[in-house]
Design a protein around this motif. Structure first.
Motif, PDB file in Angstrom:
ATOM      1  N   GLN A 272       0.831  -1.202   0.000  1.00  0.00           N
ATOM      2  CA  GLN A 272       0.000   0.000   0.000  1.00  0.00           C
ATOM      3  C   GLN A 272       0.868   1.256   0.000  1.00  0.00           C
ATOM      4  O   GLN A 272       0.647   2.189  -0.773  1.00  0.00           O
ATOM      5  N   MET A 273       1.866   1.272   0.876  1.00  0.00           N
ATOM      6  CA  MET A 273       2.740   2.434   0.956  1.00  0.00           C
ATOM      7  C   MET A 273       3.537   2.608  -0.335  1.00  0.00           C
ATOM      8  O   MET A 273       3.772   3.739  -0.785  1.00  0.00           O
ATOM      9  N   THR A 274       3.947   1.509  -0.940  1.00  0.00           N
ATOM     10  CA  THR A 274       4.656   1.590  -2.222  1.00  0.00           C
ATOM     11  C   THR A 274       3.765   2.245  -3.268  1.00  0.00           C
ATOM     12  O   THR A 274       4.224   3.076  -4.075  1.00  0.00           O
ATOM     13  N   TRP A 275       2.487   1.893  -3.280  1.00  0.00           N
ATOM     14  CA  TRP A 275       1.554   2.490  -4.236  1.00  0.00           C
ATOM     15  C   TRP A 275       1.415   3.989  -3.993  1.00  0.00           C
ATOM     16  O   TRP A 275       1.458   4.794  -4.928  1.00  0.00           O
ATOM     17  N   PHE A 276       1.257   4.370  -2.702  1.00  0.00           N
ATOM     18  CA  PHE A 276       1.075   5.787  -2.385  1.00  0.00           C
ATOM     19  C   PHE A 276       2.307   6.603  -2.773  1.00  0.00           C
ATOM     20  O   PHE A 276       2.188   7.722  -3.286  1.00  0.00           O
ATOM     21  N   ARG A 277       3.490   6.059  -2.526  1.00  0.00           N
ATOM     22  CA  ARG A 277       4.721   6.752  -2.934  1.00  0.00           C
ATOM     23  C   ARG A 277       4.766   6.850  -4.455  1.00  0.00           C
ATOM     24  O   ARG A 277       5.243   7.844  -5.015  1.00  0.00           O
ATOM     25  N   GLY A 278       4.272   5.814  -5.132  1.00  0.00           N
ATOM     26  CA  GLY A 278       4.193   5.851  -6.590  1.00  0.00           C
ATOM     27  C   GLY A 278       3.242   6.943  -7.072  1.00  0.00           C
ATOM     28  O   GLY A 278       3.499   7.597  -8.093  1.00  0.00           O
ATOM     29  N   MET A 279       2.144   7.152  -6.357  1.00  0.00           N
ATOM     30  CA  MET A 279       1.221   8.223  -6.702  1.00  0.00           C
ATOM     31  C   MET A 279       1.928   9.571  -6.666  1.00  0.00           C
ATOM     32  O   MET A 279       1.712  10.420  -7.539  1.00  0.00           O
ATOM     33  N   GLU A 280       2.782   9.756  -5.675  1.00  0.00           N
ATOM     34  CA  GLU A 280       3.532  11.016  -5.577  1.00  0.00           C
ATOM     35  C   GLU A 280       4.443  11.189  -6.790  1.00  0.00           C
ATOM     36  O   GLU A 280       4.552  12.287  -7.348  1.00  0.00           O
ATOM     37  N   ARG A 281       5.079  10.105  -7.205  1.00  0.00           N
ATOM     38  CA  ARG A 281       5.942  10.181  -8.392  1.00  0.00           C
ATOM     39  C   ARG A 281       5.116  10.452  -9.653  1.00  0.00           C
ATOM     40  O   ARG A 281       5.639  11.023 -10.618  1.00  0.00           O
ATOM     41  N   ARG A 282       3.846  10.042  -9.631  1.00  0.00           N
ATOM     42  CA  ARG A 282       2.988  10.261 -10.786  1.00  0.00           C
ATOM     43  C   ARG A 282       2.278  11.617 -10.745  1.00  0.00           C
ATOM     44  O   ARG A 282       1.365  11.876 -11.526  1.00  0.00           O
ATOM     45  N   GLY A 283       2.683  12.476  -9.825  1.00  0.00           N
ATOM     46  CA  GLY A 283       2.194  13.851  -9.827  1.00  0.00           C
ATOM     47  C   GLY A 283       1.194  14.233  -8.762  1.00  0.00           C
ATOM     48  O   GLY A 283       0.770  15.394  -8.693  1.00  0.00           O
ATOM     49  N   PHE A 284       0.791  13.308  -7.898  1.00  0.00           N
ATOM     50  CA  PHE A 284      -0.141  13.641  -6.823  1.00  0.00           C
ATOM     51  C   PHE A 284       0.616  14.279  -5.651  1.00  0.00           C
ATOM     52  O   PHE A 284       1.721  13.844  -5.315  1.00  0.00           O
ATOM     53  N   THR A 285       0.002  15.268  -5.044  1.00  0.00           N
ATOM     54  CA  THR A 285       0.554  15.860  -3.819  1.00  0.00           C
ATOM     55  C   THR A 285      -0.167  15.246  -2.628  1.00  0.00           C
ATOM     56  O   THR A 285      -1.381  15.444  -2.462  1.00  0.00           O
ATOM     57  N   ILE A 286       0.553  14.467  -1.827  1.00  0.00           N
ATOM     58  CA  ILE A 286      -0.030  13.868  -0.623  1.00  0.00           C
ATOM     59  C   ILE A 286       0.553  14.593   0.588  1.00  0.00           C
ATOM     60  O   ILE A 286       1.763  14.648   0.775  1.00  0.00           O
ATOM     61  N   ASN A 287      -0.323  15.168   1.376  1.00  0.00           N
ATOM     62  CA  ASN A 287       0.085  15.888   2.588  1.00  0.00           C
ATOM     63  C   ASN A 287       0.052  14.901   3.753  1.00  0.00           C
ATOM     64  O   ASN A 287      -1.021  14.508   4.207  1.00  0.00           O
ATOM     65  N   TRP A 288       1.222  14.507   4.222  1.00  0.00           N
ATOM     66  CA  TRP A 288       1.313  13.456   5.227  1.00  0.00           C
ATOM     67  C   TRP A 288       1.180  14.019   6.642  1.00  0.00           C
ATOM     68  O   TRP A 288       1.781  15.022   6.986  1.00  0.00           O
ATOM     69  N   VAL A 289       0.363  13.345   7.445  1.00  0.00           N
ATOM     70  CA  VAL A 289       0.247  13.679   8.863  1.00  0.00           C
ATOM     71  C   VAL A 289       0.816  12.527   9.681  1.00  0.00           C
ATOM     72  O   VAL A 289       0.624  11.362   9.327  1.00  0.00           O
TER      73      VAL A 289
END
Length: 310
Positions: A272-289
């Motif tokens: 799951q975390m690998t996918w989310f990090r991949g989303m960031e590489r694909r241009g999504f901005t994820i604001n982590w708390v």
């Protein structure tokens, strides 16, 4: 306010409780983004944690949970369709949606507005394509997409030969059946990610697994089998249902079931975390708390973020 807020995170990160607390604070409703919580009767094993949707005595309304029968094979095309029905209905009522879940593919598909298709497999075409290199398949796909006036999805269509063949299959079908695709627009969203450190995540996963076994996970699987859902269908859903079904049907011992399932959930959370990090590489901005922050601190951070991005 943004058009939507998305809260994502790995299993056991407390994302549902955070989404519910935020929904309570801003009068929002939650749209689940979980590929298994769509199934009714599969409550303990999918971790629906329905008590989390009650905040200070108030029931927070949620959507896309318990909408399919156990044994069905609900897919991402159906999810995208169902999401947009709910999204449109909330917009009509002027209610803020909070998309919450850990199924990265479901989340990304909704946010990007991918054009999905119910194209059937074409054995003859697959036979013709077998043996071709990824480079050759890519050339075929690029030509077909040009003829269909469609675009590459961040080149994810050609990550592997298998994906390239499926993409060619879809484009070939669409060339002759132009109405097969359903277009969905991308959805603007502020994305919040719950960042939980590896050791805390592992400890919570183990504790949650023990709790689920104590609160009827085995009995839930037995009940599903007795209701007519086949062992093969339950194993298809993976994780809890796979390992507990194998235990209930006598293929493994309880100890083997627990240890195997524990490892599998840890691996799932890592993916799951690998996918989310991949989303960031694909241009999504994820604001982590930070998971360690108190609920009030998390909500304060999110409210400030919403204001700055409005």
């Amino acid at each position: 306010m943004p058009k939507m807020i998305t809260i994502l995170g790995p299993t056991a990160s407390g994302k549902t409780a955070l989404a519910a607390a935020l929904a309570y604070k801003i009068g929002a409703e939650i749209i689940s983004a979980d590929s298994r919580q769509v199934y009714s009767g599969m409550t303990v094993g999918t971790g629906k944690d329905l008590d989390d949707y009650v905040v200070n005595g108030r029931q927070i309304k949620y959507h896309l949970i318990d909408i399919a029968r156990p044994g069905d094979k609900y897919n991402i095309y159906e999810y995208q369709r169902d999401f947009h029905k709910v999204y449109a209905e909330l917009a009509q009522r002027g209610v803020m949606p909070i998309l919450c879940g850990g199924s990265g593919l479901y989340i990304e598909t909704v946010l990007k507005g991918y054009s999905l298709s119910t194209v059937p497999q074409n054995p003859e075409l697959r036979q013709r394509l077998s043996g071709k290199t990824l480079e050759e398949l890519t050339e075929i796909l690029v030509d077909l997409k040009a003829r269909n006036n469609s675009c590459m999805h961040n080149r994810s269509d050609v990550d592997t030969a298998q994906r390239a063949v499926r993409a060619i299959e879809i484009e070939e079908y669409n060339l002759h059946h132009p109405s097969s695709n359903t277009e969905f627009p991308p959805v603007e969203s502020v994305i919040i990610g719950v960042d939980i450190d590896r050791e805390s995540r592992r400890a919570r996963i183990t504790e949650r697994l023990r709790q689920r076994l104590e609160h009827g996970l085995v009995e839930e699987v037995e009940g599903l089998l007795e209701s007519g859902v086949s062992a093969e269908d339950l194993i298809y859903y993976g994780l809890e249902y796979k390992y507990v079904t194998e235990y209930v049907t006598g293929r493994t011992t309880r100890d083997e079931m627990f240890k195997g399932l524990e490892i599998a959930i840890h691996q799932f959370a890592k993916r799951q975390m690998t996918w989310f990090r991949g989303m960031e590489r694909r241009g999504f901005t994820i604001n982590w708390v930070d998971w360690h922050m108190s609920m009030d601190e998390k909500l304060e951070y999110i409210m400030k973020l919403i204001v700055t991005q409005s």
